[in-house]
Design a protein around this motif. Structure first.
Motif, PDB file in Angstrom:
ATOM      1  N   LEU A  17       0.818  -1.205   0.000  1.00 47.95           N
ATOM      2  CA  LEU A  17       0.000   0.000   0.000  1.00 47.95           C
ATOM      3  C   LEU A  17       0.856   1.262   0.000  1.00 47.95           C
ATOM      4  N   LEU A  18       1.929   1.252   0.784  1.00 51.27           N
ATOM      5  CA  LEU A  18       2.835   2.392   0.821  1.00 51.27           C
ATOM      6  C   LEU A  18       3.449   2.628  -0.552  1.00 51.27           C
ATOM      7  N   CYS A  19       3.900   1.548  -1.195  1.00 51.44           N
ATOM      8  CA  CYS A  19       4.481   1.668  -2.547  1.00 51.44           C
ATOM      9  C   CYS A  19       3.459   2.208  -3.532  1.00 51.44           C
ATOM     10  N   ALA A  20       2.232   1.692  -3.481  1.00 51.74           N
ATOM     11  CA  ALA A  20       1.199   2.147  -4.418  1.00 51.74           C
ATOM     12  C   ALA A  20       0.895   3.626  -4.214  1.00 51.74           C
ATOM     13  N   GLY A  21       0.828   4.064  -2.963  1.00 51.20           N
ATOM     14  CA  GLY A  21       0.582   5.479  -2.688  1.00 51.20           C
ATOM     15  C   GLY A  21       1.725   6.364  -3.130  1.00 51.20           C
ATOM     16  N   LEU A  22       2.933   5.880  -2.994  1.00 56.00           N
ATOM     17  CA  LEU A  22       4.094   6.677  -3.359  1.00 56.00           C
ATOM     18  C   LEU A  22       4.282   6.791  -4.863  1.00 56.00           C
ATOM     19  N   PHE A  23       3.786   5.815  -5.639  1.00 50.77           N
ATOM     20  CA  PHE A  23       3.925   5.877  -7.091  1.00 50.77           C
ATOM     21  C   PHE A  23       3.254   7.126  -7.672  1.00 50.77           C
ATOM     22  N   ALA A  24       2.244   7.627  -6.994  1.00 51.39           N
ATOM     23  CA  ALA A  24       1.508   8.776  -7.516  1.00 51.39           C
ATOM     24  C   ALA A  24       2.197  10.099  -7.218  1.00 51.39           C
ATOM     25  N   GLN A  25       3.213  10.118  -6.380  1.00 51.80           N
ATOM     26  CA  GLN A  25       3.874  11.361  -6.016  1.00 51.80           C
ATOM     27  C   GLN A  25       4.822  11.832  -7.104  1.00 51.80           C
ATOM     28  N   ASP A  26       5.115  13.134  -7.076  1.00 51.72           N
ATOM     29  CA  ASP A  26       5.999  13.755  -8.052  1.00 51.72           C
ATOM     30  C   ASP A  26       7.444  13.660  -7.596  1.00 51.72           C
ATOM     31  N   SER A  27       8.388  13.451  -8.532  1.00 51.07           N
ATOM     32  CA  SER A  27       9.795  13.347  -8.162  1.00 51.07           C
ATOM     33  C   SER A  27      10.556  14.656  -8.317  1.00 51.07           C
ATOM     34  N   THR A  28       9.969  15.662  -8.958  1.00 51.43           N
ATOM     35  CA  THR A  28      10.605  16.978  -9.032  1.00 51.43           C
ATOM     36  C   THR A  28       9.556  18.036  -8.750  1.00 51.43           C
ATOM     37  N   GLU A  29       9.991  19.144  -8.251  1.00 49.33           N
ATOM     38  CA  GLU A  29       9.061  20.203  -7.900  1.00 49.33           C
ATOM     39  C   GLU A  29       8.635  21.020  -9.110  1.00 49.33           C
ATOM     40  N   THR A  30       9.337  20.901 -10.234  1.00 50.60           N
ATOM     41  CA  THR A  30       9.045  21.731 -11.392  1.00 50.60           C
ATOM     42  C   THR A  30       7.971  21.144 -12.292  1.00 50.60           C
ATOM     43  N   GLU A  31       7.634  19.861 -12.137  1.00 49.87           N
ATOM     44  CA  GLU A  31       6.628  19.255 -13.000  1.00 49.87           C
ATOM     45  C   GLU A  31       5.304  19.142 -12.261  1.00 49.87           C
ATOM     46  N   GLN A  32       4.259  18.785 -13.019  1.00 49.85           N
ATOM     47  CA  GLN A  32       2.943  18.649 -12.427  1.00 49.85           C
ATOM     48  C   GLN A  32       2.939  17.580 -11.353  1.00 49.85           C
ATOM     49  N   LYS A  33       2.207  17.856 -10.289  1.00 51.76           N
ATOM     50  CA  LYS A  33       2.109  16.895  -9.202  1.00 51.76           C
ATOM     51  C   LYS A  33       1.352  15.650  -9.646  1.00 51.76           C
ATOM     52  N   GLY A  34       1.815  14.472  -9.232  1.00 55.60           N
ATOM     53  CA  GLY A  34       1.144  13.224  -9.522  1.00 55.60           C
ATOM     54  C   GLY A  34       1.399  12.672 -10.908  1.00 55.60           C
ATOM     55  N   LYS A  35       2.243  13.292 -11.694  1.00 57.39           N
ATOM     56  CA  LYS A  35       2.508  12.811 -13.052  1.00 57.39           C
ATOM     57  C   LYS A  35       3.471  11.634 -13.014  1.00 57.39           C
ATOM     58  N   PHE A  36       3.060  10.553 -13.653  1.00 56.59           N
ATOM     59  CA  PHE A  36       3.889   9.356 -13.740  1.00 56.59           C
ATOM     60  C   PHE A  36       4.934   9.571 -14.822  1.00 56.59           C
ATOM     61  N   LYS A  37       6.192   9.253 -14.526  1.00 54.26           N
ATOM     62  CA  LYS A  37       7.286   9.450 -15.475  1.00 54.26           C
ATOM     63  C   LYS A  37       7.929   8.106 -15.805  1.00 54.26           C
ATOM     64  N   ARG A  38       7.900   7.763 -17.075  1.00 53.44           N
ATOM     65  CA  ARG A  38       8.456   6.486 -17.527  1.00 53.44           C
ATOM     66  C   ARG A  38       9.944   6.380 -17.206  1.00 53.44           C
ATOM     67  N   GLU A  39      10.689   7.477 -17.289  1.00 50.82           N
ATOM     68  CA  GLU A  39      12.128   7.453 -17.049  1.00 50.82           C
ATOM     69  C   GLU A  39      12.486   7.202 -15.579  1.00 50.82           C
ATOM     70  N   ASN A  40      11.500   7.172 -14.689  1.00 48.62           N
ATOM     71  CA  ASN A  40      11.743   6.854 -13.279  1.00 48.62           C
ATOM     72  C   ASN A  40      11.615   5.356 -12.983  1.00 48.62           C
ATOM     73  N   ILE A  41      11.207   4.573 -13.982  1.00 50.31           N
ATOM     74  CA  ILE A  41      11.107   3.115 -13.823  1.00 50.31           C
ATOM     75  C   ILE A  41      12.491   2.513 -14.048  1.00 50.31           C
ATOM     76  N   PHE A  42      12.903   1.622 -13.162  1.00 49.20           N
ATOM     77  CA  PHE A  42      14.195   0.971 -13.338  1.00 49.20           C
ATOM     78  C   PHE A  42      14.065  -0.543 -13.283  1.00 49.20           C
ATOM     79  N   LEU A  43      14.961  -1.199 -13.996  1.00 47.80           N
ATOM     80  CA  LEU A  43      15.076  -2.656 -14.025  1.00 47.80           C
ATOM     81  C   LEU A  43      16.495  -3.019 -13.646  1.00 47.80           C
ATOM     82  N   GLY A  44      16.641  -4.011 -12.825  1.00 46.43           N
ATOM     83  CA  GLY A  44      17.994  -4.410 -12.441  1.00 46.43           C
ATOM     84  C   GLY A  44      18.000  -5.733 -11.716  1.00 46.43           C
ATOM     85  N   THR A  45      19.129  -6.021 -11.157  1.00 44.99           N
ATOM     86  CA  THR A  45      19.263  -7.246 -10.371  1.00 44.99           C
ATOM     87  C   THR A  45      20.331  -7.017  -9.320  1.00 44.99           C
TER      88      THR A  45
END
Length: 196
Positions: free
Chosen positions: A12-40
């Protein structure tokens, strides 16, 4: 029940946090594809007479400059040799998954919380007797601290030291005396590219 509650709260915490903005200059709640990471990550644990090695693929999202969350999966092998105090030799193979939170209080240091649920196949042998195989499952809660670098939209790498803080004797991160084994993980990955 307690383990399920911890896992649900983390999801639930992760799901709620996905909706937050990562920079103050962009619209709040906007999902950004470049913030998704894949790794191991690769994990390594060792103690007297025991050894643990595994692979941990992950997919996650950088909420902002100091917080990542996501899903992690694992495949592990654990062995523990017999001793004068315990004549049993253990060989365990497990797989599982869970969620994780990685908090970056400074750019090079992170704290990690990772609840997991694991399915374990265990082969146990006492002396010259035939091996006996068991199948069971266990919850784990890995907590740790690590060093690394990450460039949101680019790449990341880290080294983390964690221990399982739950007292579950079936955990793949505990020895036959139910003492926690240190777990070292070295992780790396990339972020997805911006959509054009």
């Amino acid at each position: 029940m307690k383990k399920g509650l911890i896992t649900c709260l983390t999801l639930l915490l992760c799901a709620g946090l996905f909706a937050q903005d990562s920079t103050e200059t962009e619209q709040k709640g906007k999902f950004k594809r470049e913030n998704i990471f894949l790794g191991t990550s690769l994990n390594l644990g060792f103690a007297s007479r025991s050894f643990n090695v595994g692979l941990n693929p992950e997919i996650g999202y950088s909420i902002n400059n100091w917080l990542d969350c996501g899903l992690a999966f694992n495949v592990n092998y654990f062995s523990q040799n017999a001793s004068d105090y315990d004549p049993t030799r253990y060989r365990n193979f497990n797989f599982g998954g869970g969620t994780f939170l990685r908090i970056w209080p400074v750019s090079f240091l992170h704290l990690q919380v990772q609840p997991e649920y694991n399915w374990i196949n265990s082969s146990q042998k006492v002396g010259s007797q035939p091996s006996v195989t068991y199948h069971f499952n266990a919850a784990s809660l890995l907590l740790g601290v690590g060093y690394g670098t990450r460039i949101i939209g680019g790449q990341y790498q880290y080294i983390t030291l964690m221990i399982d803080v739950l007292q579950n004797a079936n955990s793949p991160y505990r020895d036959s005396y139910n003492d926690p084994l240190p777990v070292f993980r070295a992780g790396f990955g990339i972020y997805l590219n911006k959509k054009h």
